[in-house]
Motif scaffolding. Structure first.
Motif, PDB file in Angstrom:
ATOM      1  N   GLN A 207       2.921   2.583  11.738  1.00 55.08           N
ATOM      2  CA  GLN A 207       2.657   3.263  10.877  1.00 55.08           C
ATOM      3  C   GLN A 207       4.653   3.381  10.916  1.00 55.08           C
ATOM      4  O   GLN A 207       4.856   2.938  11.797  1.00 55.08           O
ATOM      5  CB  GLN A 207       2.821   4.587  11.486  1.00 55.08           C
TER       6      GLN A 207
ATOM      7  N   GLN B 257      -3.455   1.173  14.453  1.00 50.66           N
ATOM      8  CA  GLN B 257      -3.098   2.176  13.357  1.00 50.66           C
ATOM      9  C   GLN B 257      -1.312   1.815  13.101  1.00 50.66           C
ATOM     10  O   GLN B 257      -0.771   1.542  13.911  1.00 50.66           O
ATOM     11  CB  GLN B 257      -3.158   3.812  13.207  1.00 50.66           C
TER      12      GLN B 257
ATOM     13  N   ALA C 261       1.221   4.434  -3.464  1.00 48.67           N
ATOM     14  CA  ALA C 261       1.260   5.713  -3.057  1.00 48.67           C
ATOM     15  C   ALA C 261       1.841   6.005  -3.753  1.00 48.67           C
ATOM     16  O   ALA C 261       2.456   7.400  -4.423  1.00 48.67           O
ATOM     17  CB  ALA C 261       0.974   5.616  -1.859  1.00 48.67           C
TER      18      ALA C 261
ATOM     19  N   ARG D 153       0.717   8.917   5.569  1.00 46.15           N
ATOM     20  CA  ARG D 153      -0.119   8.858   6.536  1.00 46.15           C
ATOM     21  C   ARG D 153       0.669   7.310   7.366  1.00 46.15           C
ATOM     22  O   ARG D 153       0.270   6.910   7.824  1.00 46.15           O
ATOM     23  CB  ARG D 153      -1.448   7.776   6.568  1.00 46.15           C
ATOM     24  N   TYR D 154       1.048   6.502   6.484  1.00 53.24           N
ATOM     25  CA  TYR D 154       1.873   5.460   6.627  1.00 53.24           C
ATOM     26  C   TYR D 154       3.316   5.833   7.542  1.00 53.24           C
ATOM     27  O   TYR D 154       4.617   4.817   7.865  1.00 53.24           O
ATOM     28  CB  TYR D 154       2.641   4.743   5.644  1.00 53.24           C
TER      29      TYR D 154
ATOM     30  N   ASP E 145       0.843   9.840  -4.612  1.00 53.45           N
ATOM     31  CA  ASP E 145      -0.452  10.036  -3.683  1.00 53.45           C
ATOM     32  C   ASP E 145       0.058  10.657  -2.633  1.00 53.45           C
ATOM     33  O   ASP E 145       0.074   8.829  -1.313  1.00 53.45           O
ATOM     34  CB  ASP E 145      -1.124   8.969  -3.891  1.00 53.45           C
TER      35      ASP E 145
ATOM     36  N   GLU F  63      -1.075  11.783  -0.395  1.00 54.57           N
ATOM     37  CA  GLU F  63      -1.797  12.331   0.804  1.00 54.57           C
ATOM     38  C   GLU F  63      -1.860  10.788   1.329  1.00 54.57           C
ATOM     39  O   GLU F  63      -1.900  10.625   2.931  1.00 54.57           O
ATOM     40  CB  GLU F  63      -3.213  12.717   0.284  1.00 54.57           C
ATOM     41  N   THR F  64      -1.982   9.147   0.869  1.00 56.54           N
ATOM     42  CA  THR F  64      -1.842   8.692   1.209  1.00 56.54           C
ATOM     43  C   THR F  64      -0.459   8.088   2.085  1.00 56.54           C
ATOM     44  O   THR F  64      -0.805   7.660   3.109  1.00 56.54           O
ATOM     45  CB  THR F  64      -2.665   8.123   0.033  1.00 56.54           C
TER      46      THR F  64
ATOM     47  N   GLN G  63       0.371  -1.038   0.074  1.00 57.08           N
ATOM     48  CA  GLN G  63      -0.045   0.141   0.158  1.00 57.08           C
ATOM     49  C   GLN G  63       0.820   1.214  -0.100  1.00 57.08           C
ATOM     50  O   GLN G  63       0.539   2.808  -0.852  1.00 57.08           O
ATOM     51  CB  GLN G  63      -0.803   0.445   0.981  1.00 57.08           C
ATOM     52  N   VAL G  64       1.959   1.410   0.684  1.00 54.90           N
ATOM     53  CA  VAL G  64       2.009   2.943   0.702  1.00 54.90           C
ATOM     54  C   VAL G  64       2.726   2.854  -0.385  1.00 54.90           C
ATOM     55  O   VAL G  64       3.395   4.379  -0.759  1.00 54.90           O
ATOM     56  CB  VAL G  64       3.667   2.515   2.379  1.00 54.90           C
TER      57      VAL G  64
END
Length: 173
Positions: A147, A145, A49, A60-61, A54, A56-57, A45-46
């Motif tokens: 991170q 979450q 992005a 978040r990581y 991307d 913005e996404t 996912q990271v």
């Protein structure tokens, strides 16, 4: 013959004591497999992005206080700088691919996980993969979450002629 029941009892007691250990080992293997799936998914996912820019996404990581160590780019100590550097040096220029079969995940008790592996970088304009490096990421699981709190990207090098040829034979560049 009188010793036979005592031996059987001892064997049953030992088996009873070992059963929880065997169950625990099985649970640990299941937990390790689940953690590996989770971290692999997060990595996918990271960097999806990252590759699409991307931001913005992508943002978040990372923990706001992430430490990022890059052998040729230096060290940064906050998420904003990581994102800014990605915008400046990566977006629409470079694509990251994880090298298949190199990902390993290790749990960190009461914190999260360590992810290690190798990745290669490909030029967006040409599609050619020119370099590779090793990476280590420390993931924290907090308040539901995940991170990254620490990232190391090191051992950057040009791909060898053989590595480039292997990519071309598999349809990659």
């Amino acid at each position: 013959m009188k010793r036979f029941p005592a031996v059987v009892a001892a064997v049953l007691v030992a088996a009873g004591m070992l059963a929880p250990l065997a169950a625990s080992a099985g649970e640990e293997a299941e937990d390790a497999a689940a953690l590996t799936r989770t971290i692999t998914g997060l990595d996918d996912q990271v960097f999806d992005a990252y590759n699409r820019c991307d931001l913005e996404t992508f943002t978040r990581y990372f923990s706001p206080t992430v430490e990022f160590y890059h052998d040729s780019g230096g060290a940064t100590f906050d998420r904003d700088t990581v994102v800014s550097n990605t915008r400046k040096y990566i977006c629409h220029k470079v694509r990251r691919e994880r090298v298949p079969g190199t990902l390993k995940v290790y749990p960190i008790k009461n914190f999260g996980a360590i992810e290690e592996g190798e990745h290669r970088f490909c030029e967006v304009a040409t599609g050619k993969c020119e370099g590779s490096a090793k990476f280590v990421m420390v993931w924290q699981h907090k308040d539901g979450q995940w991170q990254m709190t620490r990232v190391l990207s090191y051992g950057h090098r040009a791909l060898t002629v053989a590595e480039k040829a292997a990519l071309e034979t598999t349809g990659q560049k």
